[in-house]
Design a protein around this motif. Sequence first.
Motif, PDB file in Angstrom:
ATOM      1  N   ALA A  54       0.845  -1.191   0.000  1.00  0.00           N
ATOM      2  CA  ALA A  54       0.000   0.000   0.000  1.00  0.00           C
ATOM      3  C   ALA A  54       0.880   1.240   0.000  1.00  0.00           C
ATOM      4  N   HIS A  55       0.355   2.329  -0.526  1.00  0.00           N
ATOM      5  CA  HIS A  55       1.096   3.589  -0.575  1.00  0.00           C
ATOM      6  C   HIS A  55       0.834   4.395   0.698  1.00  0.00           C
ATOM      7  N   GLY A  56       1.878   5.077   1.151  1.00  0.00           N
ATOM      8  CA  GLY A  56       1.765   5.965   2.290  1.00  0.00           C
ATOM      9  C   GLY A  56       2.003   7.404   1.875  1.00  0.00           C
ATOM     10  N   TYR A  57       1.339   8.324   2.560  1.00  0.00           N
ATOM     11  CA  TYR A  57       1.403   9.740   2.189  1.00  0.00           C
ATOM     12  C   TYR A  57       1.806  10.582   3.397  1.00  0.00           C
ATOM     13  N   TYR A  58       2.340  11.750   3.122  1.00  0.00           N
ATOM     14  CA  TYR A  58       2.828  12.623   4.189  1.00  0.00           C
ATOM     15  C   TYR A  58       2.294  14.030   3.967  1.00  0.00           C
ATOM     16  N   ARG A  59       1.710  14.577   4.996  1.00  0.00           N
ATOM     17  CA  ARG A  59       1.117  15.917   4.943  1.00  0.00           C
ATOM     18  C   ARG A  59       2.001  16.869   5.751  1.00  0.00           C
ATOM     19  N   TYR A  60       2.426  17.954   5.129  1.00  0.00           N
ATOM     20  CA  TYR A  60       3.353  18.858   5.792  1.00  0.00           C
ATOM     21  C   TYR A  60       3.110  20.290   5.323  1.00  0.00           C
TER      22      TYR A  60
ATOM     23  N   LYS B 284       0.772  20.671   2.096  1.00  0.00           N
ATOM     24  CA  LYS B 284       1.036  19.854   0.919  1.00  0.00           C
ATOM     25  C   LYS B 284       0.994  18.377   1.307  1.00  0.00           C
ATOM     26  N   VAL B 285       0.699  17.526   0.321  1.00  0.00           N
ATOM     27  CA  VAL B 285       0.686  16.078   0.523  1.00  0.00           C
ATOM     28  C   VAL B 285       1.567  15.438  -0.530  1.00  0.00           C
ATOM     29  N   VAL B 286       2.444  14.524  -0.109  1.00  0.00           N
ATOM     30  CA  VAL B 286       3.339  13.855  -1.043  1.00  0.00           C
ATOM     31  C   VAL B 286       3.310  12.355  -0.779  1.00  0.00           C
ATOM     32  N   ASP B 287       3.394  11.566  -1.848  1.00  0.00           N
ATOM     33  CA  ASP B 287       3.491  10.117  -1.730  1.00  0.00           C
ATOM     34  C   ASP B 287       4.914   9.789  -1.263  1.00  0.00           C
ATOM     35  N   VAL B 288       5.038   9.163  -0.086  1.00  0.00           N
ATOM     36  CA  VAL B 288       6.356   8.847   0.474  1.00  0.00           C
ATOM     37  C   VAL B 288       6.579   7.335   0.548  1.00  0.00           C
ATOM     38  N   THR B 289       5.897   6.592  -0.336  1.00  0.00           N
ATOM     39  CA  THR B 289       6.085   5.147  -0.368  1.00  0.00           C
ATOM     40  C   THR B 289       7.558   4.810  -0.560  1.00  0.00           C
ATOM     41  N   ARG B 290       8.234   5.560  -1.406  1.00  0.00           N
ATOM     42  CA  ARG B 290       9.673   5.410  -1.568  1.00  0.00           C
ATOM     43  C   ARG B 290      10.375   6.353  -0.597  1.00  0.00           C
ATOM     44  N   GLN B 291      11.267   5.772   0.218  1.00  0.00           N
ATOM     45  CA  GLN B 291      12.052   6.572   1.143  1.00  0.00           C
ATOM     46  C   GLN B 291      13.304   5.781   1.510  1.00  0.00           C
ATOM     47  N   ASN B 292      14.355   6.500   1.893  1.00  0.00           N
ATOM     48  CA  ASN B 292      15.623   5.864   2.240  1.00  0.00           C
ATOM     49  C   ASN B 292      15.727   5.808   3.758  1.00  0.00           C
ATOM     50  N   LEU B 293      15.607   4.594   4.303  1.00  0.00           N
ATOM     51  CA  LEU B 293      15.605   4.466   5.762  1.00  0.00           C
ATOM     52  C   LEU B 293      16.965   4.095   6.329  1.00  0.00           C
TER      53      LEU B 293
END
Length: 424
Positions: free
Chosen positions: A280-286, A293-302
Amino acid sequence: MTTSKIAALGLRKMFSDRVPGLRRRAGVAAVAATLVAGVAVAPSAHAADTAHAAHAARGGVPGASAGQERPELQEALQAFVDAGLGGVQLRLKDERGEWVGSAGVRRLGSPAKPPTNGRTWVGSVTKTFTATVVLQLVAEGKLKLDASVAGYLPRLGLDRRITVRMLLRHTSGLFNYTGETYNGVSQPGLPAVGKDWVENRFRSYRPEQLVQFALSKPLVFAPGTDQNYSNTNYTVALLLIEKLTGRSYAEEMQRRIIRPLRLTGTSVPGNRTQLPGPHAHGYYRYQDAGEWKVVDVTRQNLSLLAGAGDMISTTQDLQTFITALMTGKLLPAPLLAEMREPHGKMGYGLGLFVQDLGPACGGTFYQHNGSPPGGYGALMYSTADGSKTLTASITTGDADIDLLKDFPVALGKLLNATLCTSAS
């Protein structure tokens, strides 16, 4: 124990990889502010029965599997969606068997539900995996819990009072490199929240970089004198694993846990940013210059959370892992007992939170929840014998959520419907 206390305990450190103290409506990055506060309103003791009857009258349990209908569980999942979260996947094992379900959407703009066993960033659930490997090294005589970490890692320049045990139960006093809050005073760390994190979410870090940044700050308290959650502890633990085994953390995790338990959906991604397989995709509101703004953060470097919150897994794999851990398949009994011994104000053992929910809720549960900086959350609970487990993945959407009000209610309903029910 009251159901509101259950919810409060369940909230503790779920999204603990970030800095608390953000705005009330700042998206799931702000959940950290609600976790320690313990504000929770759970449903009444009869809520599960009422939900079951109401849902049965409407007919069926969409999204559920594992061969049985338990509409109160589906309604508990729906409560997260109704609160404004994007989706949730749940796997429950108890005396009635196994139940698997999901609610919400896999991706904004699409009606498809989240996969019931999709890959997910599990955040601080990683700490339980890391602690398990460290304790395996103790069992093999390669490490002593009460030995100074500086003796094993002399080049870091650690305070010699800090022991391995202090790392695993967050009593070292090491500054948290993602930002520190202690006694009501907050200090910023590496980019881990808000616009700063969004713009840096593909940045690569080496574990040594993270630790050196933390060591550039004074100790938060004298080692062993207090307890405060710090990702730094578990990144140092990663370095210990690598030093004592001569292999990378990822290789040791594969060799000791992932491969023996056949955790086919679990990995240590390193600098890889993609969730493999169904997810599932995750989103971030900032906020950016006063605009939301809302951005799809499914891809991230942990790599930002190396050893502390960087792993990928599934609800099935988390269930397999916590069951194996609780039933003694990964650690000898004396070390498992030490792992499950609560300590300090956090009730934290060695890589596990310990929660006594009382006889009505099955007694003591062992858990570690978590989340990366944005988009995802994970739950992992088990009884001491592994007979009852709850594992879940939660994703965020684009809603303006009142986290102090809505999220605790949804989590309280879920814990009531799962951990505080029985077949009788």
